[in-house]
Each structure stands twice: as structure tokens, then as C-alpha cells.
Design a protein around this motif. Structure first.
Motif, short mmCIF file in Angstrom:
data_model
loop_
_atom_site.label_atom_id
_atom_site.label_comp_id
_atom_site.label_asym_id
_atom_site.label_seq_id
_atom_site.Cartn_x
_atom_site.Cartn_y
_atom_site.Cartn_z
N ASP A 1 0.86 -1.19 0.00
CA ASP A 1 0.00 0.00 0.00
C ASP A 1 0.90 1.24 0.00
N ASP A 2 1.03 1.87 -1.18
CA ASP A 2 1.98 2.99 -1.31
C ASP A 2 1.66 4.15 -0.38
N MET A 3 0.37 4.48 -0.22
CA MET A 3 0.01 5.59 0.66
C MET A 3 0.39 5.28 2.11
N TRP A 4 0.14 4.04 2.52
CA TRP A 4 0.51 3.65 3.89
C TRP A 4 2.03 3.69 4.05
N ILE A 5 2.75 3.22 3.04
CA ILE A 5 4.22 3.23 3.09
C ILE A 5 4.72 4.66 3.30
N TYR A 6 4.18 5.60 2.55
CA TYR A 6 4.63 6.99 2.66
C TYR A 6 4.36 7.54 4.06
N ARG A 7 3.14 7.32 4.58
CA ARG A 7 2.82 7.78 5.94
C ARG A 7 3.74 7.14 6.96
N ASN A 8 3.95 5.84 6.80
CA ASN A 8 4.79 5.09 7.73
C ASN A 8 6.21 5.62 7.75
N GLN A 9 6.78 5.82 6.58
CA GLN A 9 8.17 6.25 6.51
C GLN A 9 8.35 7.69 7.01
N LYS A 10 7.39 8.57 6.71
CA LYS A 10 7.48 9.94 7.21
C LYS A 10 7.38 9.96 8.74
N LEU A 11 6.55 9.07 9.29
CA LEU A 11 6.44 9.00 10.75
C LEU A 11 7.73 8.49 11.37
N ILE A 12 8.28 7.42 10.80
CA ILE A 12 9.53 6.87 11.32
C ILE A 12 10.65 7.90 11.22
N GLN A 13 10.69 8.64 10.10
CA GLN A 13 11.72 9.66 9.91
C GLN A 13 11.58 10.83 10.88
N SER A 14 10.39 10.98 11.47
CA SER A 14 10.16 12.10 12.39
C SER A 14 10.64 11.82 13.81
N ILE A 15 11.16 10.63 14.07
CA ILE A 15 11.60 10.29 15.43
C ILE A 15 12.80 11.16 15.83
N VAL A 16 12.67 11.84 16.94
CA VAL A 16 13.75 12.65 17.51
C VAL A 16 14.31 11.89 18.71
N LYS A 17 15.64 11.81 18.78
CA LYS A 17 16.30 11.15 19.90
C LYS A 17 17.13 12.18 20.66
N LEU A 18 17.05 12.10 21.97
CA LEU A 18 17.86 12.97 22.83
C LEU A 18 18.65 12.11 23.82
N ASN A 19 19.94 12.31 23.84
CA ASN A 19 20.78 11.61 24.81
C ASN A 19 20.50 12.14 26.22
N PRO A 20 20.94 11.45 27.25
CA PRO A 20 20.73 11.93 28.62
C PRO A 20 21.19 13.38 28.79
N ASN A 21 20.28 14.23 29.27
CA ASN A 21 20.56 15.65 29.56
C ASN A 21 20.95 16.46 28.32
N GLU A 22 20.70 15.92 27.13
CA GLU A 22 21.06 16.63 25.90
C GLU A 22 20.03 17.72 25.58
N THR A 23 20.51 18.82 25.00
CA THR A 23 19.66 19.90 24.52
C THR A 23 19.83 20.02 23.01
N LYS A 24 18.72 20.08 22.29
CA LYS A 24 18.76 20.31 20.85
C LYS A 24 18.07 21.63 20.53
N GLU A 25 18.73 22.41 19.66
CA GLU A 25 18.20 23.70 19.24
C GLU A 25 17.43 23.53 17.93
N PHE A 26 16.30 24.24 17.82
CA PHE A 26 15.48 24.18 16.61
C PHE A 26 15.08 25.59 16.21
N GLU A 27 14.69 25.71 14.94
CA GLU A 27 14.27 27.01 14.41
C GLU A 27 13.05 26.82 13.52
N ILE A 28 12.05 27.66 13.75
CA ILE A 28 10.84 27.68 12.93
C ILE A 28 10.77 29.02 12.22
N THR A 29 10.62 28.98 10.90
CA THR A 29 10.42 30.20 10.13
C THR A 29 8.98 30.20 9.63
#
Length: 240
Positions: free
Chosen positions: A141-169
Motif C-alpha cells: 500500500d503505497d500511501m501507507w508506506i509513505y505515511r509510515n516512513q514519514k512518521l519513522i523519519q520524524s523520530i527525535v532522539k535525545l541523549n541523557p541531559n542533551e539539549t537540541k536547538e530548533f528554528e521555525i520560520t
């Protein structure tokens, strides 16, 4: 009853203590008489001594009123300290080219931007499907594959006590009056406006975008977090 209240408080505190989201700065640039660009810099900090993960697309934002099942940071606008739950004045943008479309007035150039965005999406879509199948993915199911992969690619990982900076325009078209259904909102330049960001992190309701194996693994992972996390408020400029 007191015990119940205490347990609810304890659970809420422990969830809230997992991460910190904080707006660091907001800068503005007037691109034209009818458009102002906002650059929102913020960070997410892991407050635990364990690696944590969560689903998030951190580089765009969406209004609270349109935020059901979102992967984006959610924003609220406060007018003189009062939250106004209206869809606007900022809108989510997946591609940077969307800014060009909004700014462009020439109909032929707008048409060309739409064509380019469509081509960009189609290329990304086809490559996502192709890569999934090359890596042994079983779904057809191509549509499901696309949703699935975009969701998996959206995973953010943070190490113990790590800070990540982000920017929204994002941008504002300098319209001041908004009406959606029975809700009205007016950006009076004499008023004080503040913005707040929240993360609505969720892993339990992704059944339509994950395989049974992926869903089971993520739900069992105590360090794959979910919950609602809210930032500080920061003043935002809607003056002339």
C-alpha cells in the motif's frame, strides 16, 4: 479522594519533568508592506539521565485549533493574557517554497510554484516507496508506506541531559481580522501579544501509520515518551 489527586499530581509532574521546551528568541523581518517573517528559535532538553525518543517534526508549527494528531509544535496566541483559540495567523508549511507562493502575486509565477511543489512532492513520494521496498518492506500500500516512513523519519532522539536547538520560520500576511465559524480574532496593534509552544507527543494512536511490530515495540519502550509539554510565553510583534 485526596490520594487520587496526589497520584494524578505525581503522574503529571513526572511526565512534565521528562523534557523542557523553551522559546529562546523571536526575530522579525518585514519582507514587504503585506508580509512579515518570524524566526522562532527554541530548544528541547532531555531532563532525564536516559536516552529518550518521540515523534516530532520540529521545523514548522500549527495552530492549537487545528492540532489534532499533529506531529508539529502547536502554538497558542495570547492577547493581553487571554488565549484566543483561532486558526491563524500562522499556518504550517512543509516546504520552504510555500513562502514564495504566498508572496507571489503574478498568476503565472504562482502556477509555476505549484507545479514545482507538486513535482517535488511526487519525487519525494516515489523515492520513499522505492527505498522502503529496497530495504525489504512488506507492505504493498503505497500511501501507507509513505505515511509510515514519514512518521519513522520524524523520530527525535535525545541523549541523557542533551539539549537540541530548533528554528521555525513562518510569516504573517499582516491581516488583522480572523473569523472561523463563530470565533473572531482581531490583532489590535495596541494590545500585547504572546506566543506559547506545546508538544503533543503521542505514540499510542499511530496504529494507522505503523506496522503491528513497530507499534508494539514503540508502545513497550518506556523511553519512547508521550505527553503534553508546554514552553514559556514570549512577546511577539504584531505592531505596524
Amino acid at each position: 479522594m485526596r490520594l487520587l489527586y496526589f497520584l494524578v499530581f505525581l503522574f503529571t509532574f513526572s511526565v512534565s519533568a521528562q523534557i523542557e521546551i523553551k522559546i529562546n528568541s523571536i526575530s522579525t523581518t518585514d519582507l514587504s508592506l503585506k508580509k512579515r517573517k518570524f524566526t522562532i528559535k527554541y530548544h528541547i532538553k532531555n531532563l532525564t539521565n536516559k536516552e529518550i525518543s518521540f515523534f516530532l517534526m520540529p521545523k514548522t508549527l500549527i495552530a492549537h485549533s487545528a492540532s489534532s494528531m499533529t506531529l508539529f509544535p502547536v502554538y497558542k496566541i495570547y492577547q493581553n493574557g487571554v488565549f484566543e483559540d483561532v486558526d491563524g495567523p500562522f499556518y504550517e508549511k512543509i516546504y520552504a517554497e510555500q513562502e514564495g507562493f504566498e508572496a507571489e502575486t503574478d498568476s503565472e509565477k504562482r502556477k509555476k510554484i505549484i507545479e514545482d511543489l507538486t513535482d517535488k512532492f511526487n519525487t519525494e513520494y516515489e523515492k520513499t516507496i522505492e527505498d522502503y521496498k529496497k530495504n525489504g518492506g512488506k507492505s504493498t500500500d503505497d500511501m501507507w508506506i509513505y505515511r509510515n516512513q514519514k512518521l519513522i523519519q520524524s523520530i527525535v532522539k535525545l541523549n541523557p541531559n542533551e539539549t537540541k536547538e530548533f528554528e521555525i520560520t513562518t510569516s504573517w500576511n499582516k491581516e488583522r481580522y480572523y473569523k472561523i465559524d463563530d470565533k473572531e480574532f482581531y490583532l489590535d496593534e495596541k494590545d500585547k501579544f504572546e506566543i506559547e509552544l506545546s508538544l503533543f507527543l503521542d505514540k499510542s494512536n499511530r496504529i494507522n501509520s505503523l506496522s503491528p511490530e513497530e507499534l508494539s515495540k514503540i508502545k513497550k519502550d518506556e523511553n519512547f515518551i508521550e505527553g503534553r509539554f508546554t514552553s514559556n510565553k514570549m512577546e511577539i510583534n504584531f505592531k505596524e
